[in-house]
Design a protein around this motif. Structure first.
Motif, PDB file in Angstrom:
ATOM      1  N   GLY A  36       2.009 -19.084 -79.846  1.00 16.49           N
ATOM      2  CA  GLY A  36       2.175 -17.182 -80.265  1.00 16.49           C
ATOM      3  C   GLY A  36       2.961 -17.146 -80.747  1.00 16.49           C
ATOM      4  N   TRP A  37       3.893 -17.921 -79.986  1.00 18.34           N
ATOM      5  CA  TRP A  37       5.594 -16.717 -80.372  1.00 18.34           C
ATOM      6  C   TRP A  37       5.851 -17.697 -81.384  1.00 18.34           C
ATOM      7  CZ3 TRP A  37      10.895 -19.587 -80.416  1.00 18.34           C
ATOM      8  CH2 TRP A  37      11.172 -19.068 -80.784  1.00 18.34           C
ATOM      9  N   MET A  38       5.220 -19.195 -82.122  1.00 17.55           N
ATOM     10  CA  MET A  38       6.105 -20.109 -83.226  1.00 17.55           C
ATOM     11  C   MET A  38       5.113 -18.909 -84.301  1.00 17.55           C
ATOM     12  SD  MET A  38       4.792 -23.604 -84.004  1.00 17.55           S
ATOM     13  CE  MET A  38       6.388 -24.544 -83.899  1.00 17.55           C
ATOM     14  N   LEU A  39       4.009 -18.505 -83.932  1.00 13.69           N
ATOM     15  CA  LEU A  39       3.059 -18.083 -85.281  1.00 13.69           C
ATOM     16  C   LEU A  39       3.625 -16.780 -85.394  1.00 13.69           C
ATOM     17  CD1 LEU A  39      -0.518 -20.077 -84.352  1.00 13.69           C
ATOM     18  CD2 LEU A  39       1.569 -20.725 -86.390  1.00 13.69           C
ATOM     19  N   GLY A  40       4.281 -16.149 -83.967  1.00 12.50           N
ATOM     20  CA  GLY A  40       4.301 -14.425 -84.226  1.00 12.50           C
ATOM     21  C   GLY A  40       4.016 -13.290 -83.996  1.00 12.50           C
ATOM     22  N   ASP A  41       2.305 -14.191 -83.369  1.00 16.14           N
ATOM     23  CA  ASP A  41       1.329 -13.404 -82.173  1.00 16.14           C
ATOM     24  C   ASP A  41       1.324 -13.677 -80.759  1.00 16.14           C
ATOM     25  OD1 ASP A  41      -0.864 -11.782 -81.269  1.00 16.14           O
ATOM     26  OD2 ASP A  41      -2.024 -12.079 -82.903  1.00 16.14           O
ATOM     27  N   PRO A  42       2.718 -13.464 -80.020  1.00 15.96           N
ATOM     28  CA  PRO A  42       2.523 -14.043 -78.822  1.00 15.96           C
ATOM     29  C   PRO A  42       1.448 -13.649 -77.813  1.00 15.96           C
ATOM     30  CG  PRO A  42       4.724 -12.671 -79.117  1.00 15.96           C
ATOM     31  CD  PRO A  42       3.866 -12.769 -80.229  1.00 15.96           C
ATOM     32  N   THR A  43       0.983 -12.549 -78.391  1.00 25.30           N
ATOM     33  CA  THR A  43       0.035 -12.097 -77.440  1.00 25.30           C
ATOM     34  C   THR A  43      -0.852 -12.783 -77.120  1.00 25.30           C
ATOM     35  OG1 THR A  43       0.854  -9.392 -77.931  1.00 25.30           O
ATOM     36  CG2 THR A  43      -1.863  -9.398 -76.959  1.00 25.30           C
ATOM     37  N   LEU A  44      -1.743 -12.779 -78.589  1.00 24.80           N
ATOM     38  CA  LEU A  44      -2.802 -13.672 -79.195  1.00 24.80           C
ATOM     39  C   LEU A  44      -2.026 -15.090 -78.387  1.00 24.80           C
ATOM     40  CD1 LEU A  44      -5.378 -14.881 -80.787  1.00 24.80           C
ATOM     41  CD2 LEU A  44      -3.906 -15.473 -81.911  1.00 24.80           C
ATOM     42  N   GLY A  45      -1.414 -14.912 -78.025  1.00 24.97           N
ATOM     43  CA  GLY A  45      -1.635 -16.695 -77.194  1.00 24.97           C
ATOM     44  C   GLY A  45      -1.027 -17.137 -76.022  1.00 24.97           C
ATOM     45  N   LEU A  46      -0.877 -15.794 -75.534  1.00 26.93           N
ATOM     46  CA  LEU A  46      -0.875 -15.642 -73.991  1.00 26.93           C
ATOM     47  C   LEU A  46      -2.692 -15.276 -72.984  1.00 26.93           C
ATOM     48  CD1 LEU A  46       1.568 -12.731 -73.138  1.00 26.93           C
ATOM     49  CD2 LEU A  46       1.394 -15.606 -72.280  1.00 26.93           C
ATOM     50  N   VAL A  47      -2.816 -14.839 -74.214  1.00 30.15           N
ATOM     51  CA  VAL A  47      -4.661 -13.941 -74.272  1.00 30.15           C
ATOM     52  C   VAL A  47      -5.304 -15.745 -74.035  1.00 30.15           C
ATOM     53  CG1 VAL A  47      -6.807 -13.695 -74.880  1.00 30.15           C
ATOM     54  CG2 VAL A  47      -4.738 -12.128 -74.659  1.00 30.15           C
ATOM     55  N   VAL A  48      -5.198 -16.375 -74.973  1.00 30.29           N
ATOM     56  CA  VAL A  48      -5.451 -18.247 -75.120  1.00 30.29           C
ATOM     57  C   VAL A  48      -4.903 -18.758 -74.200  1.00 30.29           C
ATOM     58  CG1 VAL A  48      -5.779 -20.019 -76.912  1.00 30.29           C
ATOM     59  CG2 VAL A  48      -6.343 -18.131 -77.332  1.00 30.29           C
TER      60      VAL A  48
END
Length: 164
Positions: A36-48
């Protein structure tokens, strides 16, 4: 170019699962946050990552057992979910990630069989330390390549599926 970077991340995280280190970077929560951090959306990464961590918490790699690969599942799910804000994109991306994690599990089993052919026989007079080191590095390289190919293919298929 983004697909290549995601695939390389998947390859690096695949190494952490069993081949190198085992620093737990390959756990779904951490892999999801990194993706998510790499793609610019760390929140999405943490949720998934959190959802897949809960699902895959019971599968712990031990011995020669086949298990779903949580790293591939998480990276594919986060990268797939990041391409669409549609209401059904997240559950579809997680389902694709979990299915791809099963494929990753089968690829690990296949890699273990290949590694069996790489290891020199103990009775071989040429099986010195350098031959063992080359075999080990070859096995690590194959695991990285496996992680890159499985992750890249899963992300490409997942993104096409979610976009439709």
């Amino acid at each position: 170019m983004e697909l290549v970077l995601i695939a390389l991340l998947g390859g690096g995280l695949a190494l952490d699962a069993t081949s190198v280190g085992q620093f737990m970077l390959s756990r779904p929560l951490v892999a999801g946050a990194l993706t998510g951090w790499m793609l610019g959306d760390p929140t999405l990464g943490l949720v998934v990552g959190m959802l897949l961590e809960l699902y895959l918490l019971v599968s712990f790699p031990s011995g020669g057992a086949r298990f779903p690969e949580g790293t591939t599942a998480t990276v594919v799910a986060v990268a797939t979910a990041s391409v669409s804000n549609a209401p059904g994109a997240l559950p579809i991306a997680i389902a694709i990630g979990l299915a791809w994690g099963q494929i990753g599990g089968f690829s690990i089993t296949a890699l273990r069989r290949v590694n069996g052919f790489i290891v020199p026989e103990p009775a071989d007079p040429h099986a010195g330390a350098s031959r063992v080191a080359v075999a080990h590095l070859g096995a690590v390289g194959l695991d990285f390549l496996r992680g890159v190919l499985i992750t890249g293919t899963g992300v490409a298929i997942g993104r096409v599926t979610v976009a439709r």
